[in-house]
Design an enzyme around this catalytic site. Structure first.
Site, mmCIF file in Angstrom:
data_model
loop_
_atom_site.group_PDB
_atom_site.id
_atom_site.type_symbol
_atom_site.label_atom_id
_atom_site.label_comp_id
_atom_site.label_asym_id
_atom_site.label_seq_id
_atom_site.Cartn_x
_atom_site.Cartn_y
_atom_site.Cartn_z
ATOM 1 N N GLU A 245 0.853 -1.235 -0.044
ATOM 2 C CA GLU A 245 -0.097 0.005 0.091
ATOM 3 C C GLU A 245 0.751 1.209 0.035
ATOM 4 O O GLU A 245 2.054 1.330 0.186
ATOM 5 C CB GLU A 245 -0.858 0.105 1.557
ATOM 6 C CG GLU A 245 -1.948 -0.757 1.595
ATOM 7 C CD GLU A 245 -2.320 -0.895 2.912
ATOM 8 O OE1 GLU A 245 -2.048 -0.020 3.672
ATOM 9 O OE2 GLU A 245 -3.152 -1.700 3.074
ATOM 10 N N LYS B 79 2.335 4.680 1.669
ATOM 11 C CA LYS B 79 2.255 5.403 2.748
ATOM 12 C C LYS B 79 1.953 6.468 2.629
ATOM 13 O O LYS B 79 2.771 7.536 2.156
ATOM 14 C CB LYS B 79 3.792 5.036 3.556
ATOM 15 C CG LYS B 79 3.742 5.575 5.042
ATOM 16 C CD LYS B 79 5.242 5.175 5.724
ATOM 17 C CE LYS B 79 5.274 5.803 7.039
ATOM 18 N NZ LYS B 79 4.224 6.513 7.693
ATOM 19 N N ARG C 87 -2.443 9.634 11.328
ATOM 20 C CA ARG C 87 -3.015 8.170 11.464
ATOM 21 C C ARG C 87 -4.322 8.455 12.317
ATOM 22 O O ARG C 87 -4.449 9.272 13.279
ATOM 23 C CB ARG C 87 -2.171 7.292 12.286
ATOM 24 C CG ARG C 87 -2.829 5.797 12.669
ATOM 25 C CD ARG C 87 -2.702 4.815 11.319
ATOM 26 N NE ARG C 87 -2.844 3.573 11.915
ATOM 27 C CZ ARG C 87 -2.032 2.550 12.094
ATOM 28 N NH1 ARG C 87 -0.749 2.980 12.378
ATOM 29 N NH2 ARG C 87 -2.540 1.481 12.205
ATOM 30 N N ARG D 220 -3.529 7.708 16.997
ATOM 31 C CA ARG D 220 -2.970 6.493 16.998
ATOM 32 C C ARG D 220 -2.758 6.016 18.671
ATOM 33 O O ARG D 220 -2.504 4.906 18.804
ATOM 34 C CB ARG D 220 -1.672 6.470 16.172
ATOM 35 C CG ARG D 220 -0.464 5.904 16.821
ATOM 36 C CD ARG D 220 0.692 5.989 15.795
ATOM 37 N NE ARG D 220 1.015 7.506 15.981
ATOM 38 C CZ ARG D 220 1.926 7.845 15.276
ATOM 39 N NH1 ARG D 220 2.754 7.179 14.716
ATOM 40 N NH2 ARG D 220 2.278 9.151 15.199
ATOM 41 N N GLU E 212 -5.969 6.904 7.242
ATOM 42 C CA GLU E 212 -5.184 8.337 7.402
ATOM 43 C C GLU E 212 -6.057 9.374 7.154
ATOM 44 O O GLU E 212 -6.853 9.511 6.189
ATOM 45 C CB GLU E 212 -4.031 8.203 6.114
ATOM 46 C CG GLU E 212 -3.034 8.956 6.325
ATOM 47 C CD GLU E 212 -1.714 8.603 7.349
ATOM 48 O OE1 GLU E 212 -2.028 7.419 7.798
ATOM 49 O OE2 GLU E 212 -0.675 9.013 7.415
ATOM 50 N N LYS F 41 7.166 -0.353 7.261
ATOM 51 C CA LYS F 41 7.226 0.712 6.507
ATOM 52 C C LYS F 41 8.417 0.927 5.557
ATOM 53 O O LYS F 41 9.448 0.805 6.347
ATOM 54 C CB LYS F 41 6.782 1.903 7.237
ATOM 55 C CG LYS F 41 7.572 2.123 8.624
ATOM 56 C CD LYS F 41 7.150 3.361 9.371
ATOM 57 C CE LYS F 41 8.013 3.603 10.627
ATOM 58 N NZ LYS F 41 7.606 4.582 11.502
#
Ligand SMILES: [Zn+2]
Ligand SMILES: [Zn+2]
Lengths: 555, 351
Positions: free
Chosen positions: A232, A234, A239, A259, A288, A417
């Protein structure tokens, strides 16, 4: 509305806590549902009207009277809601229509329910007709209510205490069930009056601790099979978890969380409102927060305009429209999906987003790859790999194991990530020093550090200094932060509060990293600059020295 | 050069205040003068020491009570609506509806009619004669509440709030501040009118004026002096006192959980009430509110308005928007009646 207005009026002049309690308890006892529930919501700050803002009130009076007379009046009274309430109907103030006495008296419920459906354009007409039908105290209460600033010296706790007295229970009993109920709190009053069981204390919209990704070390690729992973983008946003359910009476309860589980619903009322309209009874999404204008994700700077605002104006909402770009679904209906494999959750998410038909919600697209080279190419050039116009808002790629269950914290292995710019870290501001020339009145030279584990435990070690990369406006804000959080002064240097629970995070960009024996940290940055100020990020989540060490060139 | 005619042909402003050269007299002068016409007994209008004073019988009586027998070298009383020639001017007093004996003064001179309003109101008051609009070329108006935010509700509504509070807090003494001349007696009459049948307890400073009102036939409710009563026993009773007393912790001590009220037009603005620690603001005023000021200017048919004490600028602005010639006077010595009478109250309390 009359009774509620009378209550607010009395509260505003009542100096004693006991007097206030008595006024409120008396009101709750004498007032019927759902009126009293909305009053409780207003007193506990649980109501928000997205379009009703001071600017709308000002506009309303501006079109009805001479500006000089308004200015002199406002200057004397000093409070906008009160000024307008007092002016309405005076000689020289244009009446909107002769007061109709055929209408049933306006109720607080009618106001709350109408406003929750009304668009921005309806507001002026609605307000004017309500103001026409109310007396001075009623007008004052209405304007205080809709602009969200009651200021009658009642805390949420005190209002709950008054409700508790109604049913002769402890205030803490109210707190216990509070998260499970929503305005107008019908199950709560039914219980307090002995007509029903105590409402379930199960929170219909709880926070579910977030699952985080670990940074990818390119050496990892040798051990990983691309077929096990889904890719996906980033996103360069914030978040956000949205959690929604219904209370026992069927009223929508929706909360937004950072988060770390901090509730941020109040900061983004427009988004909360839009997501609340999704028909599904209960759901929790992970995604996001982005500003999307004309179908394009805006740079992080646009999103920053929405952070740390005291009030959310109509202008702000229309200029910086928010959207949740979802990448996970962790609950739907009665089902907790955290135990399901990611691939299955992804399918559920696609169906959910498609069904929701919400303009405030979309899905984060997948990055297709068969091998790591394709993924590396996508990361290097997101525009060519499907991110299109949004490529500027991509800061890397995410890798998630197809079979990964949703595990709170930062487990090793399931999620990675892989940021685009390897020379980017999050560091914590430690010391600030006055600048030179036109900046000499500001603290504009910053020393920042990253975490390491010493014998004494977790500590920050300085890794560099930066004095550019921010706008004048940002400088002024950081300067205020420095002054407000100084814990010690050494000549021109101020020690700024920094620790696991406090501190300002900078995202630092730099051109390279060298080993250094002169620095306590053992590393030296080349051309460090502040890429972004992360007002939203907890200091404890800044990077560790090991991250920097991994960036060092091989010896 | 063309001579502009207007109110200035009849009235000028001197260091002592409004002056009429044709009749050689001042109206409500701020300092000692030879000839003073006094509109009413409030201390910023009725000052001691003038050589000759012309006023209504009740105003002279009030001045005697508040300033002593020697408040002026000589005094002459004048009835409402009876013209009197003074030099080349003719003056007539008309009721102003402000307090007992209060008057507006019509001056006719040089072929022009000028009315000086003094303080006035149009609202209901059982204790004095009602305001009567007088046609004139120029109107000199007060503007104590000369902002459109000031509109006084019906007095029955405010008295209703007082009586409702008595029901809600029967264990507390309701201590209400009211100016000692006019407001206190109007409250006593309004409370009686609302059907309150118990005596109201009054502070010593209100005593003399209240007795004067009663002897003039004002329909007041039964009163008792507080000095004679035990403060501790006044739970559930109404206590009236001058405004200075509601800020005196010493005086308030011993009342059972005193609930502080204040009867004043200023109570319309919340911040004003809170500043004084008022829990029960009662918007009862002896001055015209904004709508009354605007309506009265229209009623007089005047083409020129002079605005004296209060929020002069807003009313001047409004009058000019309506095509009237208007100017603020900025006269010295007229303040807030609030302050002027607070001094008076303090004197009366200690004397
Ligand atoms: Zn007066
Ligand atoms: Zn006056």
């Amino acid at each position: 509305m009359n009774r509620f207005a009378e209550l607010l009026d009395r509260l505003s002049f009542e100096p004693s806590r006991n007097g206030k309690l008595r006024l409120m308890t008396d009101y709750f006892r004498r007032t019927e549902d759902p009126e009293r529930g909305y009053a409780l919501a207003a007193l506990t700050g649980a109501l928000a009207f997205r379009h009703a803002k001071p600017a709308a009130v000002r506009a309303l009076i501006a079109e009805r009277m001479d500006p000089a007379l308004f200015a002199m009046s406002y200057d004397f009274v000093g409070d906008l809601s009160e000024t307008v309430a007092l002016l309405w109907g005076a000689t020289g103030v244009v009446a909107s229509r002769p007061a109709g006495s055929n209408h049933p008296p306006l109720t607080l419920s009618e106001i709350v329910e109408t406003l929750s459906r009304a668009g921005r354009l309806d507001l002026g007409r609605l307000l004017a007709s309500w103001l026409d039908s109310l007396d001075e105290t009623g007008r004052w209460a209405l304007l205080k209510l809709i602009t969200g600033a009651l200021r009658v010296g009642v805390s949420a706790r005190l209002a709950k205490t008054a409700v508790a007295e109604l049913g002769q229970v402890e205030p803490n009993d109210i707190e216990q069930v509070w998260h499970g109920i929503a305005p107008p709190y019908l199950p709560l009053f039914a219980w307090l009056e002995g007509r029903a069981e105590k409402p379930s204390s199960i929170d219909p919209a709880p926070f579910r601790p977030a699952m985080l990704a670990q940074p990818l070390d390119e050496k990892n690729f040798d051990d990983l099979d691309p077929r096990d992973f889904i890719g996906e983008w980033k996103w360069d946003g914030i978040r956000l978890q949205v959690s929604a359910g219904r209370d026992p009476s069927g009223a929508r309860i929706l909360r937004l969380f950072s988060r770390t589980g901090e509730e941020t619903t109040g900061a983004f009322p427009d988004l909360a409102d839009a997501l609340g309209r999704i028909e599904a009874d209960a759901f929790a999404l992970d995604g996001e927060l982005l500003v999307v204008r004309d179908g394009r994700v805006q740079p992080f700077g646009a999103l920053q305009q929405r952070l740390n605002r005291k009030s959310v104006t109509a202008k702000l909402v229309s200029e910086f429209p928010l959207r949740l770009r979802a990448y996970d679904i962790i609950a739907e209906g009665d089902e907790d999906l955290r135990g399901a494999p990611f691939e299955e959750r992804r399918n559920r998410l696609e169906a959910f987003v498609a069904n929701s038909q919400s303009p405030a919600l979309d899905i984060s697209p997948l990055v297709r790859f068969d091998d790591w080279q394709t993924l590396a190419a996508a990361r290097a050039d997101p525009a060519a790999a499907g991110a299109g116009d949004d490529a500027a808002a991509v800061e890397g790629v995410m890798l998630k194991r197809r079979d990964s269950i949703y595990t709170p914290g930062r487990p090793t292995g399931p999620w990675f990530k892989w940021k685009r710019d390897p020379f980017n870290i999050d560091a914590v501001l430690m010391y600030a020093q006055r600048g030179h020339g036109k900046r000499s009145s500001f603290y504009s030279d910053y020393t920042f550090g990253v975490w390491r584990t010493s014998e004494a435990g977790e500590e920050l070690v300085p890794v560099g200094k930066a004095y550019f990369g921010f706008t004048d406006e940002e400088l002024a804000k950081i300067d205020r932060h420095v002054r407000a959080h100084t814990i010690e002064k050494f000549g021109p240097v101020r020690v700024v509060e920094h620790g696991l629970n406090a501190g300002l995070v900078f995202e630092i960009a730099f051109e390279g990293l060298n080993r250094s024996t002169r620095h306590k940290s053992g590393v030296a940055m080349r051309f460090p600059r502040i890429a972004r100020i992360r007002w939203d990020k907890p200091a404890a989540e800044a990077d560790r020295i090991e991250t920097l060490e991994a960036m060092l060139p091989p010896t | 050069m063309t001579q502009k005619t207007g109110a200035a042909d009849v009235l000028t402003v001197t260091a002592n205040g409004l002056y009429c050269p044709a009749g050689d007299f001042h109206i409500d002068p701020a300092r000692r003068v030879a000839n003073a016409l006094i509109t009413h007994g409030h201390s910023d209008h009725a000052r001691p020491g003038h050589q000759k004073v012309l006023a209504t019988r009740q105003t002279l009586e009030i001045m005697r009570l508040r300033l002593g027998d020697h408040f002026a070298d000589a005094s002459q009383q004048i009835a409402y609506r009876e013209p009197l020639a003074i030099g080349d001017a003719r003056v007539t007093f008309f009721p102003a509806g402000h307090v007992l004996g209060s008057a507006q003064i019509l001056i006719e001179a040089n072929g022009r009619r000028v009315v000086v309003s003094g303080d006035y109101k149009r609202a209901h008051d059982p204790t004095c004669e009602s305001f009567e609009p007088v046609r004139c070329d120029a109107f000199v108006t007060e503007a104590t509440f000369g902002l459109p935010v000031f509109r006084h509700p019906p007095t029955s509504q405010e008295i209703g709030r007082l009586l409702q509070s008595m029901q809600l807090f029967p264990e507390r003494a309701h201590v209400v501040g009211a100016y000692s001349l006019g407001k206190a007696q109007r409250m006593l009459a309004l409370i009686a009118e609302a059907g309150w049948d118990r005596p109201v307890f009054i502070h010593g400073a209100l005593d003399k004026i209240t007795e004067l009102y009663r002897s003039e036939g004002a329909p007041l409710c039964d009163t008792r002096k507080i000095a004679a009563a035990d403060k501790k026993k006044l739970a559930g009773e109404i206590v009236l006192c001058p405004p200075s007393a509601i800020s005196s912790d010493l005086w308030l001590r011993n009342f059972p959980e005193p609930r502080i009220g204040f009867a004043s037009g200023w109570m319309r603005v919340r911040a004003r009430a809170r500043q004084r620690g008022v829990e029960l603001p009662l918007v009862v005023s002896d001055h015209a509110d904004w709508n009354e000021l605007c309506a009265t200017i229209a009623d007089t048919g005047c083409s020129e308005v002079w605005v004296t004490h209060g929020a002069e600028d807003a009313l001047v602005h409004w009058a000019r928007m309506r095509g009237l010639a208007a100017k603020p006077l900025h006269l010295l010595g007229f303040g807030d009646e609030d302050e002027a009478d607070a001094v008076q109250d303090a004197q009366e309390t200690t004397s």
